[in-house]
Enzyme design. Sequence first.
Site, PDB file in Angstrom:
ATOM      1  N   ARG A  64       0.816  -1.321   0.040  1.00 56.22           N
ATOM      2  CA  ARG A  64       0.026  -0.140   0.047  1.00 56.22           C
ATOM      3  C   ARG A  64       0.875   1.271  -0.095  1.00 56.22           C
ATOM      4  O   ARG A  64       0.384   2.241  -0.685  1.00 56.22           O
ATOM      5  CB  ARG A  64      -0.905   0.075   1.049  1.00 56.22           C
ATOM      6  CG  ARG A  64      -1.883   1.268   1.196  1.00 56.22           C
ATOM      7  CD  ARG A  64      -2.911   0.986   2.260  1.00 56.22           C
ATOM      8  NE  ARG A  64      -3.756   2.214   2.238  1.00 56.22           N
ATOM      9  CZ  ARG A  64      -4.156   2.916   3.192  1.00 56.22           C
ATOM     10  NH1 ARG A  64      -3.526   2.767   4.458  1.00 56.22           N
ATOM     11  NH2 ARG A  64      -4.714   3.878   3.228  1.00 56.22           N
ATOM     12  N   HIS A  68       0.622   4.404  -2.605  1.00 58.95           N
ATOM     13  CA  HIS A  68       0.316   5.710  -2.259  1.00 58.95           C
ATOM     14  C   HIS A  68       1.586   6.691  -2.661  1.00 58.95           C
ATOM     15  O   HIS A  68       1.186   7.873  -2.993  1.00 58.95           O
ATOM     16  CB  HIS A  68       0.146   5.808  -0.756  1.00 58.95           C
ATOM     17  CG  HIS A  68      -1.243   5.443  -0.314  1.00 58.95           C
ATOM     18  ND1 HIS A  68      -2.130   6.382   0.722  1.00 58.95           N
ATOM     19  CD2 HIS A  68      -2.073   4.477  -0.822  1.00 58.95           C
ATOM     20  CE1 HIS A  68      -3.139   5.676   0.841  1.00 58.95           C
ATOM     21  NE2 HIS A  68      -3.348   4.807   0.033  1.00 58.95           N
ATOM     22  N   ASN A  93      -3.220   9.243   4.292  1.00 61.36           N
ATOM     23  CA  ASN A  93      -1.965   8.386   4.482  1.00 61.36           C
ATOM     24  C   ASN A  93      -1.773   7.928   6.105  1.00 61.36           C
ATOM     25  O   ASN A  93      -0.803   7.228   6.226  1.00 61.36           O
ATOM     26  CB  ASN A  93      -0.780   9.345   3.991  1.00 61.36           C
ATOM     27  CG  ASN A  93      -0.588   9.273   2.514  1.00 61.36           C
ATOM     28  OD1 ASN A  93      -1.145   8.262   1.773  1.00 61.36           O
ATOM     29  ND2 ASN A  93       0.012   9.997   2.067  1.00 61.36           N
ATOM     30  N   HIS A 190      -5.973  -5.913  -2.258  1.00 61.16           N
ATOM     31  CA  HIS A 190      -6.862  -6.101  -1.298  1.00 61.16           C
ATOM     32  C   HIS A 190      -7.116  -7.546  -0.838  1.00 61.16           C
ATOM     33  O   HIS A 190      -7.899  -7.871   0.138  1.00 61.16           O
ATOM     34  CB  HIS A 190      -8.330  -5.308  -1.330  1.00 61.16           C
ATOM     35  CG  HIS A 190      -8.128  -3.653  -1.328  1.00 61.16           C
ATOM     36  ND1 HIS A 190      -8.942  -2.989  -1.843  1.00 61.16           N
ATOM     37  CD2 HIS A 190      -6.912  -3.039  -1.151  1.00 61.16           C
ATOM     38  CE1 HIS A 190      -8.415  -1.551  -1.542  1.00 61.16           C
ATOM     39  NE2 HIS A 190      -7.387  -1.859  -1.173  1.00 61.16           N
TER      40      HIS A 190
HETATM   41  C1  HEM Z   1      -9.795   2.798  -5.559  1.00 63.10           C
HETATM   42  C2  HEM Z   1      -8.674   2.576  -5.128  1.00 63.10           C
HETATM   43  C3  HEM Z   1      -8.464   2.225  -3.425  1.00 63.10           C
HETATM   44  C4  HEM Z   1      -8.810   2.468  -2.580  1.00 63.10           C
HETATM   45  C5  HEM Z   1     -10.179   3.583  -2.278  1.00 63.10           C
HETATM   46  C6  HEM Z   1      -8.063   2.282  -1.419  1.00 63.10           C
HETATM   47  C7  HEM Z   1      -8.544   2.245  -0.125  1.00 63.10           C
HETATM   48  C8  HEM Z   1      -7.831   1.470   0.978  1.00 63.10           C
HETATM   49  C9  HEM Z   1      -8.297   1.634   2.369  1.00 63.10           C
HETATM   50  C10 HEM Z   1      -9.267   2.677   2.932  1.00 63.10           C
HETATM   51  C11 HEM Z   1      -7.458   0.858   3.158  1.00 63.10           C
HETATM   52  C12 HEM Z   1      -7.503   0.567   4.399  1.00 63.10           C
HETATM   53  C13 HEM Z   1      -6.539   1.332   5.063  1.00 63.10           C
HETATM   54  C14 HEM Z   1      -6.293   0.961   6.802  1.00 63.10           C
HETATM   55  O1  HEM Z   1      -7.259   1.111   7.406  1.00 63.10           O
HETATM   56  O2  HEM Z   1      -5.167   0.899   7.126  1.00 63.10           O
HETATM   57  C15 HEM Z   1      -6.891   0.010   1.918  1.00 63.10           C
HETATM   58  C16 HEM Z   1      -5.764  -0.900   2.712  1.00 63.10           C
HETATM   59  C17 HEM Z   1      -4.922  -1.501   1.640  1.00 63.10           C
HETATM   60  N1  HEM Z   1      -4.625  -1.055   0.102  1.00 63.10           N
HETATM   61 FE1  HEM Z   1      -5.838   0.065  -0.750  1.00 63.10          FE
HETATM   62  N2  HEM Z   1      -7.178   1.061  -1.967  1.00 63.10           N
HETATM   63  C18 HEM Z   1      -7.398   1.326  -3.307  1.00 63.10           C
HETATM   64  C19 HEM Z   1      -6.215   0.767  -4.090  1.00 63.10           C
HETATM   65  C20 HEM Z   1      -5.128   0.007  -3.758  1.00 63.10           C
HETATM   66  C21 HEM Z   1      -4.112  -0.457  -4.612  1.00 63.10           C
HETATM   67  C22 HEM Z   1      -4.015   0.017  -6.156  1.00 63.10           C
HETATM   68  C23 HEM Z   1      -3.460  -1.224  -3.783  1.00 63.10           C
HETATM   69  C24 HEM Z   1      -2.002  -1.559  -4.147  1.00 63.10           C
HETATM   70  C25 HEM Z   1      -1.573  -2.002  -5.349  1.00 63.10           C
HETATM   71  C26 HEM Z   1      -3.800  -1.186  -2.713  1.00 63.10           C
HETATM   72  C27 HEM Z   1      -3.288  -1.887  -1.431  1.00 63.10           C
HETATM   73  C28 HEM Z   1      -3.523  -1.822  -0.225  1.00 63.10           C
HETATM   74  C29 HEM Z   1      -3.244  -2.850   0.712  1.00 63.10           C
HETATM   75  C30 HEM Z   1      -2.333  -3.987   0.621  1.00 63.10           C
HETATM   76  C31 HEM Z   1      -3.860  -2.579   2.033  1.00 63.10           C
HETATM   77  C32 HEM Z   1      -3.926  -3.286   3.362  1.00 63.10           C
HETATM   78  C33 HEM Z   1      -2.948  -2.396   4.197  1.00 63.10           C
HETATM   79  C34 HEM Z   1      -2.825  -2.875   5.542  1.00 63.10           C
HETATM   80  O3  HEM Z   1      -2.971  -3.837   5.911  1.00 63.10           O
HETATM   81  O4  HEM Z   1      -2.049  -2.223   6.391  1.00 63.10           O
HETATM   82  N3  HEM Z   1      -4.824  -0.474  -2.423  1.00 63.10           N
HETATM   83  N4  HEM Z   1      -7.003   0.500   1.003  1.00 63.10           N
END
Ligand code: HEM
Length: 327
Positions: A64, A68, A93, A190
Amino acid sequence: MLQMEGMCLYFLVVILVMVLSVQSQGGLRPGFYSSSCPKAEVVVRSTVTSHFNKDPTVAPGLLRLHFHDCFVQGCDGSVLIAGSSAERNALPNLGLRGFEVIDDAKTQLEALCPGVVSCADILALAARDAVDLSDGPSWKVPTGRRDGRVSSSSQASNLPSPLDSVAVQRQKFAAKGLDDHDLVTLVGAHTIGQTDCLFFRYRLYNFTKTGSADPTINQSFLAQLQTLCPNGGDGSKRVALDIDSQTDFDVSFFKNVRDGKGVLESDQRLWGDSATRSVVENYAGTIRGLLGLRFDHEFPKAMIKMSSIEVKTGRDGEIRKICSKFN
Ligand code: HEM
Ligand SMILES: *[C@@H]1O[C@H](CO)[C@@H](O)[C@H](O)[C@H]1NC(C)=O
Ligand SMILES: *[C@@H]1O[C@H](CO)[C@@H](O)[C@H](O)[C@H]1NC(C)=O
């Protein structure tokens, strides 16, 4: 003689295609450090592995973090800069994790080959290693990024939000040269990691002020989510984004979206739009890749595209000595 000319033409075309494909990755190429710092990739890999063995949640954190970084003024390490007005402290972030892994790898690389390996490249390599360690696919990461000299929290406001409709998600990805196929494929990240209740609890209670939950949530799943995130609880509880297998990089995330078990609203919306739905459907139906396009083949391609967004190369930017500080 004719054959010779044919061969020459053939090689010319091959070289042209190679030059063009290098350009399409913004001047990056795999193995950029093979002579200047031959151990660069091995050091990143071993650093990510040792942190992962202590705490497997660094894998989704690093993936993630790279996303970002790339979406705000390109993959240039701008997200790594510390400071109250820096990108890292912008609202979208706040949950980012894995900074200490990058700092650790950088310290080792500065001892080995000072001033050579960029923080932006360390992050791109670490994201690849994180996916690989989660039993996902692996790929050769084109390298040669340089670190940016600007990091401002105000620039992070345009990052995708979990409340975004498909139209808005599409527009934000298109602005970075990524199409619907890339969008769905990349959001497939995700399949690992977690979210705070805060980001989706509004879907569970009095959604759009009608008194009931978001109707696109599967009924059996709704009860499960309500137990995990009680109304009026503190909101900081962590919930898997892929309820079936949060540590495995697999296709179950797409099956969940198909079945109304997407946790974030933005994820579940991908099923409501015909173009994104067909991509979800394709991956969800892929039984270890026997039908249609394979997620484990498409994800690396989409990542290479994302990792090339607005990169700085050549004499642009700098090679930071410390990833959290400009030189
Ligand atoms: C429309 C696009 C996206 C939205 C709205 C979105 C939104 C989010 C949100 C709200 C979280 C939770 C964050 C938290 O509470 O710590 C999250 C987690 C995550 N996102 Fe996304 N995301 C998007 C696209 C992506 C992309 C393109 C990737 C990587 C290629 C990605 C990888 C991740 C990962 C791996 C997590 C888990 C993070 C953790 O466990 O600490 N996301 N995302
Ligand atoms: C839902 O929200 C609206 C507007 O805030 C409020 O009038 C209503 O009483 C709420 N319903 C429930 C069941 O909480
Ligand atoms: C709800 O989840 C169940 C169990 O996973 C599944 O069989 C069913 O098809 C889902 N319903 C919808 C509407 O997707």
